[in-house]
Write a protein that holds these residues in place. Structure first.
Motif, PDB file in Angstrom:
ATOM      1  N   GLU A  46      -9.998  93.187 -44.666  1.00 40.76           N
ATOM      2  CA  GLU A  46     -11.356  92.639 -44.705  1.00 40.76           C
ATOM      3  C   GLU A  46     -11.598  91.876 -46.000  1.00 40.76           C
ATOM      4  OE1 GLU A  46     -14.732  91.571 -42.947  1.00 40.76           O
ATOM      5  OE2 GLU A  46     -13.146  92.773 -42.044  1.00 40.76           O
ATOM      6  N   LYS A  56      -9.856  88.600 -45.826  1.00 36.13           N
ATOM      7  CA  LYS A  56     -10.604  87.657 -44.991  1.00 36.13           C
ATOM      8  C   LYS A  56     -11.734  87.006 -45.774  1.00 36.13           C
ATOM      9  CE  LYS A  56     -12.719  87.347 -40.410  1.00 36.13           C
ATOM     10  NZ  LYS A  56     -13.059  88.094 -39.174  1.00 36.13           N
ATOM     11  N   LYS A  94     -12.132  83.078 -46.797  1.00 37.90           N
ATOM     12  CA  LYS A  94     -13.345  82.337 -46.444  1.00 37.90           C
ATOM     13  C   LYS A  94     -13.919  81.606 -47.650  1.00 37.90           C
ATOM     14  CE  LYS A  94     -15.058  84.896 -42.421  1.00 37.90           C
ATOM     15  NZ  LYS A  94     -16.154  85.750 -41.894  1.00 37.90           N
ATOM     16  N   ILE A 127      -8.443  81.393 -39.836  1.00 36.22           N
ATOM     17  CA  ILE A 127      -8.326  82.484 -40.803  1.00 36.22           C
ATOM     18  C   ILE A 127      -8.020  83.792 -40.083  1.00 36.22           C
ATOM     19  CG2 ILE A 127      -9.636  83.904 -42.432  1.00 36.22           C
ATOM     20  CD1 ILE A 127     -11.061  81.357 -43.339  1.00 36.22           C
ATOM     21  N   SER A 128      -8.713  84.041 -38.981  1.00 34.91           N
ATOM     22  CA  SER A 128      -8.487  85.262 -38.203  1.00 34.91           C
ATOM     23  C   SER A 128      -7.079  85.277 -37.612  1.00 34.91           C
ATOM     24  CB  SER A 128      -9.527  85.379 -37.081  1.00 34.91           C
ATOM     25  OG  SER A 128     -10.832  85.449 -37.615  1.00 34.91           O
ATOM     26  N   LEU A 160      -4.555  86.190 -40.339  1.00 33.40           N
ATOM     27  CA  LEU A 160      -4.559  87.596 -40.724  1.00 33.40           C
ATOM     28  C   LEU A 160      -4.000  88.494 -39.632  1.00 33.40           C
ATOM     29  CD1 LEU A 160      -8.015  87.802 -42.536  1.00 33.40           C
ATOM     30  CD2 LEU A 160      -5.750  87.759 -43.571  1.00 33.40           C
TER      31      LEU A 160
END
Length: 368
Positions: free
Chosen positions: A100, A103, A107, A131-132, A135
């Motif tokens: 998290e 992330k 961002k 981005i998701s 990851l």
């Protein structure tokens, strides 16, 4: 380098003198506070304050002098330098962050400019999507050295075109360990496809073998596309190992006059090679390679008897190849065997009824 050594040497000499002078001062203040404490059995408030003050100041000076001396040593300076290098220059601390936090860090680093937002306000969702996806790599198994060696031939028992292919690759675990292997194909045509052999080898040489009868194939209906798949758990096999070598042999069948052989990568793969050879009168009528963001090399025999596809870079999900294998426009093979009259089919119709094999390490797209 010499200037640095000279500087450290001079600094060490100065701090050494400082260290010994203030070290004895700290010791003296501590001893004096102890003497006063022993001398005054019933000290007044003022005397007790003086004793505690001397004790605190003496302890602080003693600790500060020791730390000042230690901070000038070469090992201490190198340790601090490495820490600062990791944090400021290499930013290694980012690798130890939880998902998290990573992330949120991405961002803040990867975001659309004001001009992009003014042109299209929802562009931020597009950035967030990638981005998701980035990851999610840690949660997915990857493969390397993926190779397909295939042979196309005409099965004399049913006069259908078939492809006997051997798939091999090295599988690596994700953050949750090794994921299941899934073997499957669409239920179209004569439905004679089979997985003849599946072997899984560990780095210490142990081999686990599965044959056709060991695999439990089940039917699945994905939006009207009926497929047949078998799941092979390998978590226990791979326990304690950092990779597994997987090899399987699959025989697929097409129609009597053509076969659309297809492969689609559903996992990130480091390196890919395919070789297909056509026996007898079969030839490669056409082919299509789908690769994004990587260089590949395609070599097709001038007579259409063989094809080689090589990619030495990472390929992403969705990368694939389709090869149309067909018979010449004649009713007799080179060995004199008669074949049925060819059925006139358009390419898109043939592709709907030709089986497709997908060999993968359990992707998110596969239900069940």
């Amino acid at each position: 380098m010499e200037k640095m050594k000279t500087y450290l040497k001079g600094l060490s000499f100065w701090v050494t003198g400082f260290f010994f002078n203030f070290l004895w001062l700290g010791v003296a203040l501590l001893l004096y506070s102890i003497i006063l404490d022993l001398y005054y059995q019933r000290p007044t408030l003022f005397t007790e304050i003086v004793i505690k003050l001397l004790e605190g100041v003496g302890t602080s000076i003693l600790i500060a002098s020791i730390f000042s001396y230690a901070s000038t040593t070469y090992d201490f300076v190198e340790k601090i330098r490495r820490l600062l290098e990791d944090i400021i220059i290499k930013r290694n601390f980012l690798g130890n962050m939880d998902p998290e936090s990573k992330k949120e860090a991405l961002k803040s680093l990867i975001q659309p400019s004001d001009s992009e937002i003014n042109k299209y306000p929802n562009i931020g969702n597009y950035y967030g999507y990638f981005i998701s996806k980035t990851l999610e790599i840690a949660k997915r198994s990857v493969r390397s050295n993926y190779q397909i060696n295939a042979r196309a031939f005409v099965d004399k028992k049913n006069n259908h075109i078939a492809v006997d292919a051997t798939y091999s690759y090295r599988a690596y675990p994700c953050s949750e360990g090794f994921q299941d292997i899934i073997v499957g194909w669409q239920l179209e045509g004569i439905n004679s496809n089979s997985c003849e052999l599946l072997t899984i080898c560990t780095p210490d040489g142990h081999r686990t073998k599965f044959v056709e009868g060991d695999l439990d194939f089940k039917e699945f209906n994905d939006g009207g596309d009926i497929s047949k798949r078998a799941t092979i758990p390998i978590a226990e096999i791979g326990k304690g190992h950092d990779c597994l070598d997987v090899e399987l042999r699959v025989i697929e069948y097409g129609s009597v006059n053509s076969f659309l052989f297809s492969f689609k990568a559903l996992q990130p793969t480091d390196g890919f090679k395919l070789h297909l050879h056509c026996d007898e009168d079969l030839f490669i009528k056409s082919n299509a390679v789908f690769v994004v963001g990587a260089k590949y090399y395609l070599d097709v025999d001038p007579k259409g008897k063989s094809i080689n596809v090589t990619c030495n870079q990472w390929i992403n999900e969705g990368t694939g190849i389709s090869i149309l294998i067909a018979l010449p426009d004649q009713t007799e093979l080179s060995d004199g065997t008669n074949i049925p009259e060819p059925v006139v089919e358009e390419l898109d119709a043939a592709s709907r009824e030709l089986p497709i094999v997908e060999v993968l390490i359990k992707p998110d797209q596969v239900a069940g």
